[in-house]
Write an enzyme that holds these catalytic residues in place. Structure first.
Site, PDB file in Angstrom:
ATOM      1  N   ALA A  11       0.815  -1.222   0.000  1.00  0.00           N
ATOM      2  CA  ALA A  11       0.000   0.000   0.000  1.00  0.00           C
ATOM      3  C   ALA A  11       0.847   1.270   0.000  1.00  0.00           C
ATOM      4  O   ALA A  11       0.738   2.110  -0.897  1.00  0.00           O
ATOM      5  CB  ALA A  11      -0.945  -0.004   1.206  1.00  0.00           C
ATOM      6  N   ALA A  12       1.743   1.406   0.998  1.00  0.00           N
ATOM      7  CA  ALA A  12       2.466   2.668   1.165  1.00  0.00           C
ATOM      8  C   ALA A  12       3.426   2.943   0.008  1.00  0.00           C
ATOM      9  O   ALA A  12       3.475   4.060  -0.521  1.00  0.00           O
ATOM     10  CB  ALA A  12       3.218   2.675   2.499  1.00  0.00           C
ATOM     11  N   ARG A  22       2.670  12.164  -9.685  1.00  0.00           N
ATOM     12  CA  ARG A  22       1.690  13.184 -10.057  1.00  0.00           C
ATOM     13  C   ARG A  22       2.228  14.594  -9.819  1.00  0.00           C
ATOM     14  O   ARG A  22       1.906  15.526 -10.532  1.00  0.00           O
ATOM     15  CB  ARG A  22       0.381  13.001  -9.278  1.00  0.00           C
ATOM     16  CG  ARG A  22      -0.694  12.300 -10.094  1.00  0.00           C
ATOM     17  CD  ARG A  22      -2.069  12.422  -9.462  1.00  0.00           C
ATOM     18  NE  ARG A  22      -2.152  11.706  -8.199  1.00  0.00           N
ATOM     19  CZ  ARG A  22      -2.365  10.401  -8.095  1.00  0.00           C
ATOM     20  NH1 ARG A  22      -2.519   9.665  -9.167  1.00  0.00           N
ATOM     21  NH2 ARG A  22      -2.417   9.819  -6.905  1.00  0.00           N
ATOM     22  N   CYS A  43      -6.045  -5.685   3.892  1.00  0.00           N
ATOM     23  CA  CYS A  43      -7.293  -5.640   4.675  1.00  0.00           C
ATOM     24  C   CYS A  43      -8.411  -6.425   4.018  1.00  0.00           C
ATOM     25  O   CYS A  43      -9.389  -6.793   4.664  1.00  0.00           O
ATOM     26  CB  CYS A  43      -7.758  -4.191   4.847  1.00  0.00           C
ATOM     27  SG  CYS A  43      -6.496  -3.124   5.541  1.00  0.00           S
ATOM     28  N   TYR A  62      -3.147  -2.714  -8.953  1.00  0.00           N
ATOM     29  CA  TYR A  62      -2.385  -2.710 -10.205  1.00  0.00           C
ATOM     30  C   TYR A  62      -1.481  -3.942 -10.283  1.00  0.00           C
ATOM     31  O   TYR A  62      -0.853  -4.299  -9.280  1.00  0.00           O
ATOM     32  CB  TYR A  62      -1.437  -1.508 -10.274  1.00  0.00           C
ATOM     33  CG  TYR A  62      -2.089  -0.163 -10.336  1.00  0.00           C
ATOM     34  CD1 TYR A  62      -2.653   0.297 -11.519  1.00  0.00           C
ATOM     35  CD2 TYR A  62      -2.101   0.666  -9.222  1.00  0.00           C
ATOM     36  CE1 TYR A  62      -3.226   1.560 -11.574  1.00  0.00           C
ATOM     37  CE2 TYR A  62      -2.669   1.926  -9.278  1.00  0.00           C
ATOM     38  CZ  TYR A  62      -3.238   2.365 -10.456  1.00  0.00           C
ATOM     39  OH  TYR A  62      -3.796   3.612 -10.510  1.00  0.00           O
ATOM     40  N   VAL A  81      15.831  -6.266  -1.171  1.00  0.00           N
ATOM     41  CA  VAL A  81      16.883  -5.305  -0.827  1.00  0.00           C
ATOM     42  C   VAL A  81      17.637  -5.847   0.384  1.00  0.00           C
ATOM     43  O   VAL A  81      17.029  -6.131   1.428  1.00  0.00           O
ATOM     44  CB  VAL A  81      16.295  -3.913  -0.551  1.00  0.00           C
ATOM     45  CG1 VAL A  81      17.393  -2.946  -0.105  1.00  0.00           C
ATOM     46  CG2 VAL A  81      15.597  -3.373  -1.799  1.00  0.00           C
ATOM     47  N   ASN A 307      -1.831   4.750   3.947  1.00  0.00           N
ATOM     48  CA  ASN A 307      -2.169   5.538   2.765  1.00  0.00           C
ATOM     49  C   ASN A 307      -1.920   7.029   2.960  1.00  0.00           C
ATOM     50  O   ASN A 307      -1.417   7.709   2.065  1.00  0.00           O
ATOM     51  CB  ASN A 307      -3.637   5.315   2.404  1.00  0.00           C
ATOM     52  CG  ASN A 307      -3.810   4.189   1.417  1.00  0.00           C
ATOM     53  OD1 ASN A 307      -3.603   4.369   0.231  1.00  0.00           O
ATOM     54  ND2 ASN A 307      -4.143   3.021   1.917  1.00  0.00           N
ATOM     55  N   TYR A 428     -30.692  13.942  11.939  1.00  0.00           N
ATOM     56  CA  TYR A 428     -31.718  13.061  12.501  1.00  0.00           C
ATOM     57  C   TYR A 428     -32.845  12.806  11.524  1.00  0.00           C
ATOM     58  O   TYR A 428     -33.378  13.727  10.900  1.00  0.00           O
ATOM     59  CB  TYR A 428     -32.315  13.661  13.788  1.00  0.00           C
ATOM     60  CG  TYR A 428     -33.640  13.042  14.168  1.00  0.00           C
ATOM     61  CD1 TYR A 428     -33.719  11.676  14.423  1.00  0.00           C
ATOM     62  CD2 TYR A 428     -34.808  13.796  14.233  1.00  0.00           C
ATOM     63  CE1 TYR A 428     -34.936  11.080  14.743  1.00  0.00           C
ATOM     64  CE2 TYR A 428     -36.030  13.205  14.555  1.00  0.00           C
ATOM     65  CZ  TYR A 428     -36.088  11.845  14.800  1.00  0.00           C
ATOM     66  OH  TYR A 428     -37.285  11.261  15.107  1.00  0.00           O
TER      67      TYR A 428
END
Lengths: 450, 450
Positions: A11-12, A22, A43, A62, A81, A307, A428
């Protein structure tokens, strides 16, 4: 041209890459992951296993190919790594297929190595059909295993444990959940967790074993799991076991490179998500988070946080100036129709942190009582007795607790007192709530106590 | 002994009485209402009519007898207060059964006279089977009428109009909704209301008529509604019509007594719910509310607000010191599975009030896309371009918009900017939301604009 290397592509890592791209088109971006898959939703794994959807590819946003095309980044899957050389601004990488080892230079580095499941050295741990849950391959292996299994045991009563419990019951497995503590969901206060246990056991009687733990996994002649011996000597038949004892941050690589590890055992970062080394950042489950209530370091690894951190890291790596304020530990899960949501400090955590605490629990229908689908919920709100400052909240029940907990999360973020909270104009209508929301009623009561 | 007289015994009157009693046992409390019923949920009427429940008594929290016993107050139903004499500290009351007229002295007075439906003098308005919706007796009469009716027309596309629209369709009535404006739900911005209309018309094609209004109700020979002629000359068959054109505050009694009426046409009160006369308070739909965003008087009559105001009035009438900060106009409703929720200012209202506005709308699934019940929602957030301060939000869709709008309501109450909003740690799990909540995504986008 600047070269951003990202270690980790779950994710990160992928989120930060996308954000950096971007913001900055003149940046070479390379991601290395020892896994086969990238940009997946850990998750979502329990819901895949439980049959909410059948194609594990839906967990994956992806493919590496799609990501490279979309983000204009280079992705090396199955590349581990081995070492970071901060002085040389380079990393040493091993291609896990060819076993080639090579170095790669970076101008900026992001560590997004995530966390790994805790797997204690139980006797018999190498027995077949015992799994931890973290990666896409775990999901696929567990799903496969459930097709033959009849009796499952989940070790650990946290989020993943509860979610897999639902998944296995949905698949028709006889399932037991074993928890070492005297309560499931350690993030909840005892009485809330105790109520939750009773609610779960109404759906699935005698399925939760507290204050007990695995002593030994016992295989059959084929080396497949057959029984589990507990510390209490109790023997449980099982042909599938999940170890869901939480995760620990993957920090060895960082630590070996001289990157500072915080008191929580995760990588220390500032608000910019930068480590103690100027051009090395970290984001996601591998790093510490500022607790917005205590303003102290904490380590609460959640997908939502990963995220947000990745976004901030990505922006800063692209030359912008973004900050991450921290976390409240807000979380939600469910067991069938029972919802569980929380934010901020529990009563016990607040007491541990030295607060003089007042707490109120309201049990009430979540909407007008005459609505057919109105359901009981229990909301507990915790405040500082001296100042009235809100500290946290927990909710369980068949009704909508998550809405209420998120209103309180916003209030915590704004450092509201119970008096402030009363002013929130909550929507309400009979199908949605009561004329005075349960959380407002709780704040009224706390306001009297405070 | 002090004597608190309360005029009106619907939501605000009874709530204030109950609160005053809990705080002060040495208080004589008397309520007068011209109605037969007290302490009822006007908001529940559309759901009773639609068959969510069959016993109208469920709309009523207490009978007068129960209320007298529970609260130790005297309740006079079918008693109309004709005049208030502030100088004499007394009121003139008419017993609607015996027609007796008498005076009663108070030490403190609460005006909770509520609001009444707008009922323009349409030609043929006295035709049978035309109703407004406000009181329990309206509910019973409409319910009875639906048993014979086949074709219903609702005049007015606000909350009540939409809710009765659902109710009538559930009962199998062919139903049309007529709205004078070029959009339903005037509280929403045009494009949101336009999308909502499209969504509603997917469920019920050609049922909404915009930019048209009633010219004439046409009865049959028995004086029962048969047709409605619209301003456009269009003729619509109908044997049941609802006039749902909103409400106006009941202020005549107060006005005649020299109590100050505010610019909105409702009774002016301070934060203590006190009028310009020292021992006369007002609460509920009859009085003005401070808009927490503009800090200007507004008149948004909602059940949730009435309850909160009544609590504050009750406390102060019992000698305590409570304040009501005001409203955001937060509201929610639904049309079958389509949810509609809003808080704060719409874009058009913000522009009217002189703000330089930025607005972002996000259309997205409300939870992880791989969850079977994930559904599209559309959330619009409005902020002040100069300061980034949040001004309001609107949400429509098949998914959970109300959760999001309430987080924003809390943020509005805390005067958060879009930058502040980003820090709210919103819960995440695949069955509940996306890793980054839609509202956070909207705030990111606004933050870039701002």
């Amino acid at each position: 041209m600047e070269h951003l290397i990202i270690i980790g592509a779950a994710a990160a890592g992928t989120k930060a890459a996308a954000k950096a791209r971007r913001e900055n088109l003149n940046l070479k971006i390379t991601l290395f992951t020892e896994e086969e898959n990238i940009s997946y939703s850990a998750c979502g794994i329990p819901f895949y296993i439980g049959g909410e959807f059948d194609d594990y590819k839906k967990l994956i946003e992806y493919t590496p190919f799609e990501f490279e095309k979309e983000i204009n980044a280079k992705v090396f899957i199955l590349h581990k790594v081995l070492e970071i050389f901060p002085k040389k601004n380079s990393i040493k990488v091993k291609n896990l297929v060819t076993e080639d080892i090579f170095e790669e230079k970076y101008t900026k580095l992001l560590i997004a190595t995530g966390a790994k499941p805790v797997k204690p050295p139980f006797d018999g741990i190498e027995t077949k059909n015992i799994f931890t849950v973290r990666r896409v391959n775990d999901a696929i292996a567990i799903k496969k295993s459930t097709k033959k299994a009849k009796k499952a045991v989940i070790i650990g009563g946290g989020y993943i444990g509860i979610e897999l419990f639902e998944a296995f019951l949905k698949l028709g497995l006889e399932t037991k959940l074993i928890e070492k503590q005297n309560q499931i969901m350690a993030v909840l206060d005892f009485e809330m967790a105790d109520n939750l246990k009773k609610m779960i056991e109404k759906e699935s009687p005698n399925s939760i074993i507290l204050s007990d733990s695995v002593k030994k996994f016992i295989p059959n002649s084929k080396g497949e799991l057959e029984k589990i011996e507990l510390e209490s000597k109790r023997l449980i038949e099982a042909d599938l076991a999940i170890i869901a004892l939480g995760v620990r941050p993957n920090v060895k690589l960082a630590q070996n490179a001289g990157i500072k590890i915080g008191e929580t055992g995760a990588i220390e970062v500032n608000k910019h998500m930068r480590t103690n080394i100027n051009n090395i950042y970290a984001a996601g489950d591998c790093c510490e988070k500022n607790n917005m209530i205590s303003q102290k370091p904490s380590w609460i690894p959640l997908g939502s946080t990963a995220n947000k951190e990745a976004r901030v890291a990505g922006l800063n790596l692209a030359g912008k100036n973004a900050e991450f304020e921290g976390v409240l530990g807000s979380a939600v899960t469910r067991f069938f129709d029972i919802n569980i949501s929380l934010t901020g400090l529990s009563e016990k955590a607040a007491i541990q942190q030295g607060y003089d605490v007042s707490a109120v629990t309201i049990d009430s229908k979540d909407k007008a009582g005459y609505m057919k689908d109105s359901a009981m919920i229990s909301i507990k709100i915790i405040a500082d007795k001296k100042t009235g400052k809100l500290l946290g909240a927990q909710g369980i029940g068949y009704g909508d607790v998550d809405k209420r907990i998120n209103i309180i999360a916003a209030a915590l973020c704004a450092k509201m007192t119970t008096k402030d909270y009363i002013n929130i104009d909550i929507t309400y209508a009979p199908p949605f709530s009561r004329a005075i929301d349960i959380t407002t009623t709780a704040a009224y009561k706390l306001d009297k106590i405070n």
